[in-house]
Design a protein around this motif. Sequence first.
Motif, PDB file in Angstrom:
ATOM      1  N   GLU A 178       0.916  -1.297  -0.150  1.00 19.54           N
ATOM      2  CA  GLU A 178      -0.008   0.122   0.133  1.00 19.54           C
ATOM      3  C   GLU A 178       0.909   1.308   0.158  1.00 19.54           C
ATOM      4  OE1 GLU A 178      -0.594  -2.591   1.682  1.00 19.54           O
ATOM      5  OE2 GLU A 178      -2.177  -3.250   0.444  1.00 19.54           O
ATOM      6  N   ASP A 179       2.003   1.245   0.755  1.00 20.32           N
ATOM      7  CA  ASP A 179       2.724   2.440   0.929  1.00 20.32           C
ATOM      8  C   ASP A 179       3.578   2.834  -0.631  1.00 20.32           C
ATOM      9  OD1 ASP A 179       2.456   2.603   3.671  1.00 20.32           O
ATOM     10  OD2 ASP A 179       4.421   1.279   3.924  1.00 20.32           O
ATOM     11  N   LYS A 219       0.743   4.118  -2.847  1.00 22.64           N
ATOM     12  CA  LYS A 219       0.720   5.681  -2.569  1.00 22.64           C
ATOM     13  C   LYS A 219       1.565   6.392  -3.085  1.00 22.64           C
ATOM     14  CE  LYS A 219      -1.763   4.853   1.798  1.00 22.64           C
ATOM     15  NZ  LYS A 219      -1.255   4.471   2.961  1.00 22.64           N
ATOM     16  N   GLN A 220       3.018   5.968  -2.906  1.00 21.66           N
ATOM     17  CA  GLN A 220       4.333   6.611  -3.464  1.00 21.66           C
ATOM     18  C   GLN A 220       4.099   6.955  -5.020  1.00 21.66           C
ATOM     19  OE1 GLN A 220       6.204   7.827  -1.368  1.00 21.66           O
ATOM     20  NE2 GLN A 220       7.159   8.851  -3.110  1.00 21.66           N
ATOM     21  N   LYS A 225       1.533   9.564  -6.373  1.00 19.88           N
ATOM     22  CA  LYS A 225       2.359  10.823  -5.986  1.00 19.88           C
ATOM     23  C   LYS A 225       3.129  11.513  -7.155  1.00 19.88           C
ATOM     24  CE  LYS A 225       2.170  10.763  -1.063  1.00 19.88           C
ATOM     25  NZ  LYS A 225       3.320  10.273   0.148  1.00 19.88           N
ATOM     26  N   THR A 234      -1.514   5.570 -11.816  1.00 23.69           N
ATOM     27  CA  THR A 234      -2.460   4.742 -11.220  1.00 23.69           C
ATOM     28  C   THR A 234      -3.140   4.120 -12.406  1.00 23.69           C
ATOM     29  OG1 THR A 234      -3.606   6.716 -11.003  1.00 23.69           O
ATOM     30  CG2 THR A 234      -2.729   6.040  -9.164  1.00 23.69           C
TER      31      THR A 234
END
Lengths: 511, 511, 511, 511
Positions: free
Chosen positions: C5-6, C9-10, C13, C28
Amino acid sequence: MRTFEDYQKQLAKMKPNIYIGGEKVGRTDERFQGGARIIKETYDRAQDPRYEDLCTATSHLTGEKINRFTHVHRSIDDLLKKQEMTRVLCHLCGGCIQRCMGIDAINALDVVTYEIDRATGSDYHARFEKYLRYFQENDLVASCAQTDVKGDRLRRPHEQVDPDMYLRIVENRSDGIVVRGAKNCITNTAYADEIIAIPTRFMTDKDSDYAVAFAVPSDWDGVKILARPANPHRRKHLNAPIAEIGDVESFIIFDDAFVPNDRVFLNGKLDPRQTPFAGFLALLFANYHRHSYTGCKPATSEVIASAAALAAEYNGIEREPHVKEKISHIIGLAELCYAAGQMSAYRAECSPSGTYIPDEILTNAARKLAGEEIYNEYKIMADLAGGLSASLPFEDEFFAKETAELANKYIKRNPKISSENIHRCFRGIENLVSSDITSVMQVAGLHGGGSPQMETITMMSRYDLEPLKGVAKYLFGIEKEPPRYKRANVTPRQMLQKFAKFTPKRVNPDL
Amino acid sequence: MRTFEDYQKQLAKMKPNIYIGGEKVGRTDERFQGGARIIKETYDRAQDPRYEDLCTATSHLTGEKINRFTHVHRSIDDLLKKQEMTRVLCHLCGGCIQRCMGIDAINALDVVTYEIDRATGSDYHARFEKYLRYFQENDLVASCAQTDVKGDRLRRPHEQVDPDMYLRIVENRSDGIVVRGAKNCITNTAYADEIIAIPTRFMTDKDSDYAVAFAVPSDWDGVKILARPANPHRRKHLNAPIAEIGDVESFIIFDDAFVPNDRVFLNGKLDPRQTPFAGFLALLFANYHRHSYTGCKPATSEVIASAAALAAEYNGIEREPHVKEKISHIIGLAELCYAAGQMSAYRAECSPSGTYIPDEILTNAARKLAGEEIYNEYKIMADLAGGLSASLPFEDEFFAKETAELANKYIKRNPKISSENIHRCFRGIENLVSSDITSVMQVAGLHGGGSPQMETITMMSRYDLEPLKGVAKYLFGIEKEPPRYKRANVTPRQMLQKFAKFTPKRVNPDL
Amino acid sequence: MRTFEDYQKQLAKMKPNIYIGGEKVGRTDERFQGGARIIKETYDRAQDPRYEDLCTATSHLTGEKINRFTHVHRSIDDLLKKQEMTRVLCHLCGGCIQRCMGIDAINALDVVTYEIDRATGSDYHARFEKYLRYFQENDLVASCAQTDVKGDRLRRPHEQVDPDMYLRIVENRSDGIVVRGAKNCITNTAYADEIIAIPTRFMTDKDSDYAVAFAVPSDWDGVKILARPANPHRRKHLNAPIAEIGDVESFIIFDDAFVPNDRVFLNGKLDPRQTPFAGFLALLFANYHRHSYTGCKPATSEVIASAAALAAEYNGIEREPHVKEKISHIIGLAELCYAAGQMSAYRAECSPSGTYIPDEILTNAARKLAGEEIYNEYKIMADLAGGLSASLPFEDEFFAKETAELANKYIKRNPKISSENIHRCFRGIENLVSSDITSVMQVAGLHGGGSPQMETITMMSRYDLEPLKGVAKYLFGIEKEPPRYKRANVTPRQMLQKFAKFTPKRVNPDL
Amino acid sequence: MRTFEDYQKQLAKMKPNIYIGGEKVGRTDERFQGGARIIKETYDRAQDPRYEDLCTATSHLTGEKINRFTHVHRSIDDLLKKQEMTRVLCHLCGGCIQRCMGIDAINALDVVTYEIDRATGSDYHARFEKYLRYFQENDLVASCAQTDVKGDRLRRPHEQVDPDMYLRIVENRSDGIVVRGAKNCITNTAYADEIIAIPTRFMTDKDSDYAVAFAVPSDWDGVKILARPANPHRRKHLNAPIAEIGDVESFIIFDDAFVPNDRVFLNGKLDPRQTPFAGFLALLFANYHRHSYTGCKPATSEVIASAAALAAEYNGIEREPHVKEKISHIIGLAELCYAAGQMSAYRAECSPSGTYIPDEILTNAARKLAGEEIYNEYKIMADLAGGLSASLPFEDEFFAKETAELANKYIKRNPKISSENIHRCFRGIENLVSSDITSVMQVAGLHGGGSPQMETITMMSRYDLEPLKGVAKYLFGIEKEPPRYKRANVTPRQMLQKFAKFTPKRVNPDL
């Protein structure tokens, strides 16, 4: 036509110029009899009503009935018959029939001497026809000496440190030429009547001295033959055709031999305009020889498949799927190779001399596949026959008092087959797989008539890649026009045009 | 003869019975247009003077000029022309021409219905000829539905837990039959006029219900088609033939479909004497189809070799020896396979119906070699084209404002070739190597028309090993008589004799 | 260590600099999720107690527990664990795990930056260790950009018409460098945190500008990524790991991108003494990467063998001898390749930096064999699965009202296996054999990490033929002394000595 | 440890029971000296400080220094050293070292006799250790007689028409057993001190009489040896190791031979509980023997590659890409095969007797690949050496007055190499390629220690396919749990458990 006995009498009269084991020996030497035994098939079958149609032909020079091995192909049917004769006779001696070299050389010379005359105004074709008439009338066996020793493989003839690494004319005399050099890896010379020497490669302007072709009797002055016989293990008790044959490879040295003019068929030293014909002759012989291979290679494959299938039956495993798969692999190759040879005959072109030239792409593609597979075929034979093919006790053990009963008891397999026949089967396979002649068959299967590498080069030099690329260019939208739809190889027609100024006739314009 | 437009209009009228992605769709669905584009070649080229001689024939029933894809082979030349037409049209669409199934099915039915009549006194051949006349006059495209879903592979049809695992007659009515079952892996059905269903294997006495052959329009009541289209990635900017084609594979379900008598060509349930003809029909279709493969497989190999050679040129490596070796390998295979197909035509036999049957050993040997090599050919294409064949950025990137200039700059190789042409080359190779249709081509190259395993079985069931073993028996001294010198395969002649009581005529008795 | 998940998320961005179909898209994008799904395994398994030992390691810089994909190999055991982790994770995603590029690049840089310092007195190793610490602490995914677009393949970088055909330094600034050029055929960049760029070949003195290595975040200014996703056909009903994965290949353009000094690890333009290290780095990365292939290639082979074996079981043919032979062929190759990788670890040498280098002959020999066989493995899978692998109806047909019952009825084979599982099996095989990602797997199996041709060249440049010839010279009597009895390859030790002045330590002096 | 002279003296004392060509001969017969010359290496090198570490070991029974060929492997290092010794000594004699049969047989007997005791309460292990002590102290050469003549291959021993087709116990006496039967394809018996007979296959309950293992001196009463020697062509002038070696294959007949109890190691006729150990012993010997092949096969490949590379150099073509590709192919195979053997040692398990058993999957996979490639390696050697390898004139021609100068002139190639060395090179290759022993090397390379087919069967009987299928089941969503991540083969541990009731110790639990 001669009989085998006439042929042998003739050999017996020849001067000894053959060296084995440090000694000079005559043509009747025991070690040459296996080879002569193979040649025997070519004489006997020509007289045998069952094979006569295949093994004889009608001379286009004299109208006489001649042995097909002395015939020049004047039709598609001649090419087809030669191919079939080759296959059939190879079946009868378990491999190479050895006399094809002569027929392939005379066909190539017939085409080329005609071309030389048209290009240079010479009369070599008449010379050659006179020789051919003599050749046919006397029903001669010829050895074709093509492969030079070649020295440093990356240098051309004239670039070699020793200029004799390729056969060359050292002197032109009014009555003939003097030649020096050596040819190696030559089959059958020790029991051939004639040696026909031809070039091994293309020659450049600087290599004119090496553009030479001629024929001499094999015991000619100045010719020295270093012979290497290879035979299967001979038998005492269980005679069989496979044990009677043999091979002799020769290293032929022309030690300043004189050749009279009427036997010289190419001479670049005398007329440099003839030099380019050296390469043409080399390739044309190769083409005829590879066409002969489309007869003998299927036969060799079939001999191997036949032995493997028999061993499988005697071992009781003939219904196993892997056995069928392996045998069908060999059979499929043999069929494809033979069909390619037949189609190369159907696609033959008629040269201006009236002699037919088979399609070169197909003869090369077939020979290449056969050459690549020969070791695999031996592997399959050894696989299905088993370890006994290299470890069978000697024949005497099956007959000697103390061991015969035990040996015959323990060789038994399929209970329906007698010990003698099982013994015969493995003794025959041992002859094929485990003796001096095995190596000759393997190496010749790879290199004889040119190795797969040579066929790739020949094939690709004939095959025109540009029209092939046209297919992709059309499909990819680079060119709008559809590709022309005939195979775009360089035909003998076009190859000839490089050397002379006319066009052979297409026999089947649609193929 | 129809035009492509007529054909399309006809398709548009058909009832929707095709399922994709859970929906029932009509024949005009976008996803079928790639396949129809291939069929287009078969209509257009028949009208194109450059191809007319190949792509048309004269009906032996009506004397009219017809599309060759609806013709029954009445001569060796017909077989040769069909083979050449196949090769040429496959060049134009970069692979399978898809319409061969129809011609191969009608040829097999023509021979077999004649035999059934002679064996049982029926009139199936007249029925079939009536159908054939209709087929030729309307210039129809047929899909041949042969491969049953087969359930448990080790059980015969009647032994299956579910009796519908092979297509069967569930009911004989006075006016026709009711059939149930499914056929899978069937090409072209989604844009074919007709489905011709034939058996997939030999049937035993207990499998009589499964001995069935018939033809129905492809939108027939009770027929459901689960279709799987596969296309190359389509283009927006750089149009090219290779990007326009497509394939649709079908899973055809006969859900108690009724077939009227005049379209039934084999019925073992009605007359069990017909049952053995199921296997004969299966093999005969396979033989004709494998003969078609001797046209399309060389073409496929040539498309691959062509693309590989073009990529090698554009990459600047075309003179590297390993490149020549790899391309010559593919070319050699193509030539051998094509020659085998030609010789199988020259060795054809004329069946009692007057229709010619190509040599089965050769069609199988050629198809087997081609099938074994297809993955290797893709390997060579990918090898010479390089990683870009699977990682080329999408077409838009070469035209979009932010990326076009950079993409075209960096794709440049051989400085003599424009970026656009380099792009076209790799885009074309990407179509061949990296899309849904690639897998279809690979798997069809292996399995289509029967996998190498099937060809081994067929070849070995035709090839008589005993005379082959005779070669070894003679050489090894087990038999004194030399082997008979003709190849000893079971000919169509002998195969026919198993089923009926007469002998086809040898066309070339010497081959 | 990060979680998946980290990581996601990265990615979310990051700046959009990826182009697909003419549009600029973010990380994404749906089309990248298949690739990210593969990376997920590398995060999840590191947290999974069953895999923790394999998938984590202890940093030699910080002593912290880190993801093994960010680890530098400090022992034989590290090499063995990396290989095993690779194999195990590839099993879980049905092929390439994609994150190996990062670990292979950092290992190569660790060894080479140390050597550069010793040769030139620079401090690149400290720079690199700082970067590595950051890399490990943030548990980053790296893409290694090695393959240049290369322009004319027969010219060196400085000889190209357009000097940008290889990535080069166009400007040295006090704070960093400006680079221009493009790398293609690069896996995983679209969902990687970092791009590590290294040279693709040896560089001569004239190619100093091209001797460059550095790392940048993948959304860095001046970096443009042309991405090509390839996915299996997605599922709606029967979810399965094999259908979730994906691949994205990138064409990465460095459009005058600036790289700050602390991320530059090789700079031949600044100090020409560094130029020879370009080739060393290229080969060392290749060696580590080929060692990773000794983990992933056996896994890929096993996935293929596994699918083939399952299909054979479901088809009811698993006991057929030819099936066993084919599956055993793949398994044997996988075992040999894996064992070679293990032995290359046992024979590793410890570089002066303390990082272990596996034996190059073995990594290359194993990768070469695997590359040569990949197409054959696909052939075997398609062979045993049958035509359905490319013609299976779409998933919906097995669930839609009108077709579900029939489709499930007719796909039935082995009566002990449910229709759903048979469907799952062939759906899975269809994912492997018949979709866009198939081609990527095939081409990557051939070319990824270097094609067999490259491994031949590397192997033969390391292998010292002279001592090998010593065997023949002794046996043939040309030399009296027996050959020295250790394999005589050029070790990393000797390879290093070409570039720097010291000797790595032999770990197992006897191997 | 004995010297070669001691060994020869011992042979000279033995009773003549060897038959060649119908005669009974002694061990000093000239035709056995080539084989003895090979055994010489095993004695001389054990005394040679350069090889001592490899060729000697410390007896675990006596603590004495012994020849490694009499040693039982008590550690991984023992297995590695045995493998390396095998490779090194094979280099020195150009192929098979022939003494491995003894070491492989004693290792298998050491493990199995221990197991028999544990399973049945017997004391066979003590018997065997007593024999082993004698074997080590006298530094004996043993021939392992495994392959029965086998009669009808598809019938088990007790089903044969003649019950003697497999070696059997015809009588149990109080002091020993009487055995009858024959073993064939056995290397080295003619110059071995001992014959160790072991079963060739699994035995069912009905085959108990055939479950027998024992050792006898090779001149024992009732033992008759039919010997078949095969030698390269001997030299007169240019001596060389490759021309001195030889092989003798034996057909060993046990004609109701009596074996005393202390030399009997398996007796299913006495105690049927021992019967299943026949198969275990057969497979275990095969495993040790195939591990030896991972030493000798790489050496054989290297001898071939070495000769091919030397010929290429002397022919001037060593830089041609196709030459490098072909040689690298052989080298790569040798490296992979050797690495597999090393890893099989690293993965060895320690049997309850304390003797180490190498990993069976790897020994089989390596032997299989080597066996499949042996004919291809010969093809490559013949390819690069050229036709002269089978047509080189005999040695005398290069020394006899009339021909020496010419022969040496024309064999010249690379001008930097003397004629003598070129001659030596091709003479050496002729020894390898073109003589009786060639066939033995080829057939033994295929069948020796079990043909590829046997290795497939063994490999697949050890390899557990179910866990492998688990990979596909997980990926395809058929099973939710990920597959267990260790290779799932049946280890010796598990194989042992079938026969006895305990578990060997894993040496490296992680491999």
